[in-house]
Scaffold this motif. Sequence first.
Motif, PDB file in Angstrom:
ATOM      1  N   PRO A  47       0.808  -1.229   0.000  1.00 39.10           N
ATOM      2  CA  PRO A  47       0.000   0.000   0.000  1.00 39.10           C
ATOM      3  C   PRO A  47       0.845   1.286   0.000  1.00 39.10           C
ATOM      4  CG  PRO A  47      -0.955  -1.589   1.491  1.00 39.10           C
ATOM      5  CD  PRO A  47       0.370  -2.163   1.039  1.00 39.10           C
ATOM      6  N   LEU A  48       1.959   1.279   0.712  1.00 39.55           N
ATOM      7  CA  LEU A  48       2.778   2.492   0.761  1.00 39.55           C
ATOM      8  C   LEU A  48       3.470   2.749  -0.579  1.00 39.55           C
ATOM      9  CD1 LEU A  48       4.295   2.241   4.356  1.00 39.55           C
ATOM     10  CD2 LEU A  48       2.283   3.493   3.591  1.00 39.55           C
ATOM     11  N   ASP A  49       3.963   1.699  -1.233  1.00 42.63           N
ATOM     12  CA  ASP A  49       4.586   1.878  -2.545  1.00 42.63           C
ATOM     13  C   ASP A  49       3.563   2.335  -3.576  1.00 42.63           C
ATOM     14  OD1 ASP A  49       7.103   1.199  -1.619  1.00 42.63           O
ATOM     15  OD2 ASP A  49       6.945  -0.908  -2.234  1.00 42.63           O
ATOM     16  N   TYR A  50       2.381   1.748  -3.531  1.00 40.09           N
ATOM     17  CA  TYR A  50       1.298   2.142  -4.433  1.00 40.09           C
ATOM     18  C   TYR A  50       0.931   3.608  -4.200  1.00 40.09           C
ATOM     19  CZ  TYR A  50      -3.406   2.066  -6.534  1.00 40.09           C
ATOM     20  OH  TYR A  50      -4.532   2.329  -7.274  1.00 40.09           O
ATOM     21  N   ALA A  51       0.857   4.017  -2.941  1.00 40.01           N
ATOM     22  CA  ALA A  51       0.518   5.401  -2.608  1.00 40.01           C
ATOM     23  C   ALA A  51       1.582   6.368  -3.134  1.00 40.01           C
ATOM     24  CB  ALA A  51       0.356   5.549  -1.097  1.00 40.01           C
ATOM     25  N   ARG A  52       2.835   5.999  -2.996  1.00 42.37           N
ATOM     26  CA  ARG A  52       3.916   6.855  -3.518  1.00 42.37           C
ATOM     27  C   ARG A  52       3.790   7.008  -5.039  1.00 42.37           C
ATOM     28  NH1 ARG A  52       6.777   3.696   0.298  1.00 42.37           N
ATOM     29  NH2 ARG A  52       7.284   4.930   2.126  1.00 42.37           N
ATOM     30  N   GLU A  53       3.457   5.914  -5.710  1.00 39.24           N
ATOM     31  CA  GLU A  53       3.271   5.974  -7.164  1.00 39.24           C
ATOM     32  C   GLU A  53       2.110   6.906  -7.510  1.00 39.24           C
ATOM     33  OE1 GLU A  53       1.550   2.966 -10.391  1.00 39.24           O
ATOM     34  OE2 GLU A  53       3.495   2.318  -9.617  1.00 39.24           O
ATOM     35  N   LEU A  54       1.012   6.787  -6.780  1.00 40.57           N
ATOM     36  CA  LEU A  54      -0.147   7.651  -7.039  1.00 40.57           C
ATOM     37  C   LEU A  54       0.181   9.115  -6.764  1.00 40.57           C
ATOM     38  CD1 LEU A  54      -3.000   5.456  -5.543  1.00 40.57           C
ATOM     39  CD2 LEU A  54      -2.526   5.885  -7.968  1.00 40.57           C
ATOM     40  N   ASP A  55       0.899   9.376  -5.677  1.00 37.45           N
ATOM     41  CA  ASP A  55       1.279  10.763  -5.379  1.00 37.45           C
ATOM     42  C   ASP A  55       2.156  11.340  -6.481  1.00 37.45           C
ATOM     43  OD1 ASP A  55      -0.116  11.347  -2.997  1.00 37.45           O
ATOM     44  OD2 ASP A  55       1.396  10.325  -1.782  1.00 37.45           O
ATOM     45  N   GLY A  56       2.986  10.491  -7.098  1.00 36.22           N
ATOM     46  CA  GLY A  56       3.809  10.950  -8.214  1.00 36.22           C
ATOM     47  C   GLY A  56       3.000  11.155  -9.488  1.00 36.22           C
ATOM     48  N   TYR A  57       1.967  10.368  -9.673  1.00 39.04           N
ATOM     49  CA  TYR A  57       1.148  10.435 -10.883  1.00 39.04           C
ATOM     50  C   TYR A  57       0.194  11.628 -10.850  1.00 39.04           C
ATOM     51  CZ  TYR A  57      -2.108   9.144 -14.570  1.00 39.04           C
ATOM     52  OH  TYR A  57      -2.898   9.157 -15.683  1.00 39.04           O
ATOM     53  N   TYR A  58      -0.475  11.814  -9.726  1.00 39.12           N
ATOM     54  CA  TYR A  58      -1.474  12.877  -9.612  1.00 39.12           C
ATOM     55  C   TYR A  58      -0.842  14.140  -9.041  1.00 39.12           C
ATOM     56  CZ  TYR A  58      -5.053   9.339 -10.387  1.00 39.12           C
ATOM     57  OH  TYR A  58      -5.818   8.354 -10.932  1.00 39.12           O
ATOM     58  N   ASP A  59      -1.186  15.256  -9.647  1.00 41.75           N
ATOM     59  CA  ASP A  59      -0.743  16.556  -9.162  1.00 41.75           C
ATOM     60  C   ASP A  59      -1.888  17.144  -8.340  1.00 41.75           C
ATOM     61  OD1 ASP A  59       0.680  18.900  -8.775  1.00 41.75           O
ATOM     62  OD2 ASP A  59       0.029  19.773 -10.672  1.00 41.75           O
ATOM     63  N   LEU A  60      -1.875  16.870  -7.048  1.00 36.68           N
ATOM     64  CA  LEU A  60      -2.958  17.304  -6.183  1.00 36.68           C
ATOM     65  C   LEU A  60      -2.496  18.413  -5.251  1.00 36.68           C
ATOM     66  CD1 LEU A  60      -4.371  13.806  -5.151  1.00 36.68           C
ATOM     67  CD2 LEU A  60      -5.207  15.310  -6.949  1.00 36.68           C
ATOM     68  N   ALA A  61      -3.441  19.221  -4.805  1.00 34.22           N
ATOM     69  CA  ALA A  61      -3.117  20.278  -3.845  1.00 34.22           C
ATOM     70  C   ALA A  61      -2.595  19.672  -2.541  1.00 34.22           C
ATOM     71  CB  ALA A  61      -4.354  21.134  -3.580  1.00 34.22           C
ATOM     72  N   ASP A  62      -3.133  18.520  -2.170  1.00 40.15           N
ATOM     73  CA  ASP A  62      -2.716  17.835  -0.951  1.00 40.15           C
ATOM     74  C   ASP A  62      -1.558  16.897  -1.311  1.00 40.15           C
ATOM     75  OD1 ASP A  62      -2.446  16.589   1.482  1.00 40.15           O
ATOM     76  OD2 ASP A  62      -4.588  16.389   1.795  1.00 40.15           O
ATOM     77  N   ASP A  63      -0.379  17.474  -1.502  1.00 38.49           N
ATOM     78  CA  ASP A  63       0.793  16.698  -1.909  1.00 38.49           C
ATOM     79  C   ASP A  63       1.095  15.634  -0.853  1.00 38.49           C
ATOM     80  OD1 ASP A  63       2.915  16.058  -3.612  1.00 38.49           O
ATOM     81  OD2 ASP A  63       4.303  17.296  -2.462  1.00 38.49           O
ATOM     82  N   GLY A  64       1.233  14.398  -1.288  1.00 40.29           N
ATOM     83  CA  GLY A  64       1.483  13.304  -0.354  1.00 40.29           C
ATOM     84  C   GLY A  64       0.215  12.748   0.266  1.00 40.29           C
ATOM     85  N   GLY A  65      -0.929  13.122  -0.274  1.00 45.45           N
ATOM     86  CA  GLY A  65      -2.209  12.691   0.296  1.00 45.45           C
ATOM     87  C   GLY A  65      -2.427  11.191   0.234  1.00 45.45           C
ATOM     88  N   PHE A  66      -2.016  10.568  -0.860  1.00 45.92           N
ATOM     89  CA  PHE A  66      -2.206   9.116  -0.964  1.00 45.92           C
ATOM     90  C   PHE A  66      -1.329   8.373   0.037  1.00 45.92           C
ATOM     91  CE2 PHE A  66      -3.943  10.286  -5.122  1.00 45.92           C
ATOM     92  CZ  PHE A  66      -5.115   9.553  -5.093  1.00 45.92           C
ATOM     93  N   LEU A  67      -0.120   8.868   0.261  1.00 44.09           N
ATOM     94  CA  LEU A  67       0.760   8.228   1.248  1.00 44.09           C
ATOM     95  C   LEU A  67       0.168   8.385   2.651  1.00 44.09           C
ATOM     96  CD1 LEU A  67       3.348   6.682   1.791  1.00 44.09           C
ATOM     97  CD2 LEU A  67       4.543   8.877   1.952  1.00 44.09           C
ATOM     98  N   ARG A  68      -0.329   9.553   2.949  1.00 40.83           N
ATOM     99  CA  ARG A  68      -0.966   9.765   4.259  1.00 40.83           C
ATOM    100  C   ARG A  68      -2.177   8.835   4.408  1.00 40.83           C
ATOM    101  NH1 ARG A  68      -3.350  15.559   6.470  1.00 40.83           N
ATOM    102  NH2 ARG A  68      -4.192  14.775   8.437  1.00 40.83           N
ATOM    103  N   ALA A  69      -2.975   8.707   3.358  1.00 42.02           N
ATOM    104  CA  ALA A  69      -4.150   7.831   3.397  1.00 42.02           C
ATOM    105  C   ALA A  69      -3.736   6.376   3.611  1.00 42.02           C
ATOM    106  CB  ALA A  69      -4.966   7.982   2.115  1.00 42.02           C
ATOM    107  N   ALA A  70      -2.671   5.942   2.937  1.00 42.94           N
ATOM    108  CA  ALA A  70      -2.204   4.556   3.089  1.00 42.94           C
ATOM    109  C   ALA A  70      -1.697   4.300   4.505  1.00 42.94           C
ATOM    110  CB  ALA A  70      -1.109   4.258   2.070  1.00 42.94           C
ATOM    111  N   LYS A  71      -1.025   5.267   5.077  1.00 42.13           N
ATOM    112  CA  LYS A  71      -0.538   5.114   6.459  1.00 42.13           C
ATOM    113  C   LYS A  71      -1.716   5.032   7.428  1.00 42.13           C
ATOM    114  CE  LYS A  71       4.015   7.169   5.841  1.00 42.13           C
ATOM    115  NZ  LYS A  71       4.913   8.304   6.146  1.00 42.13           N
TER     116      LYS A  71
END
Length: 132
Positions: A58-82
């Motif tokens: 889940p953490l590796d997947y989240a890092r990939e998503l954070d790199g793919y999506y340009d969101l205002a909440d940078d690192g949001g997928f990693l935070r969600a996975a944690k």
Amino acid sequence: GGVLLLAALVLCFRRRSAVLKRREAIADPSPNRGVLACYRYLQRLTAFDGQPDKGYSPLDYARELDGYYDLADDGGFLRAAKLMEQAEFSEHPVPEAERRWMAGFARSFAKRVYGASPIWKKLIFKYIHNLL
């Protein structure tokens, strides 16, 4: 004519039911179950948007998503996975503020995916997959 009307009513009823069920799951009295429901929702959203889970951690997947999506909440997928891992594996409840953040992040991401989709995909998003 009557068959189309019936089909439209069934789609609308099914959508409303699915949306209410998701909202109830996210608002579960257990913050941990609410966070897990948010995480499942995020998984469905990313899969719909062409970024399905590729079997990574889940953490590796989240890092990939954070790199793919340009969101205002940078690192949001990693935070969600944690938060998902905390909810899944910890004996302690996730703080309510974290559940609220995750629900807001998922809602915001759903609106982003919906807004970036062509009209035909919006209809599928909303009435077939019931993601918004």
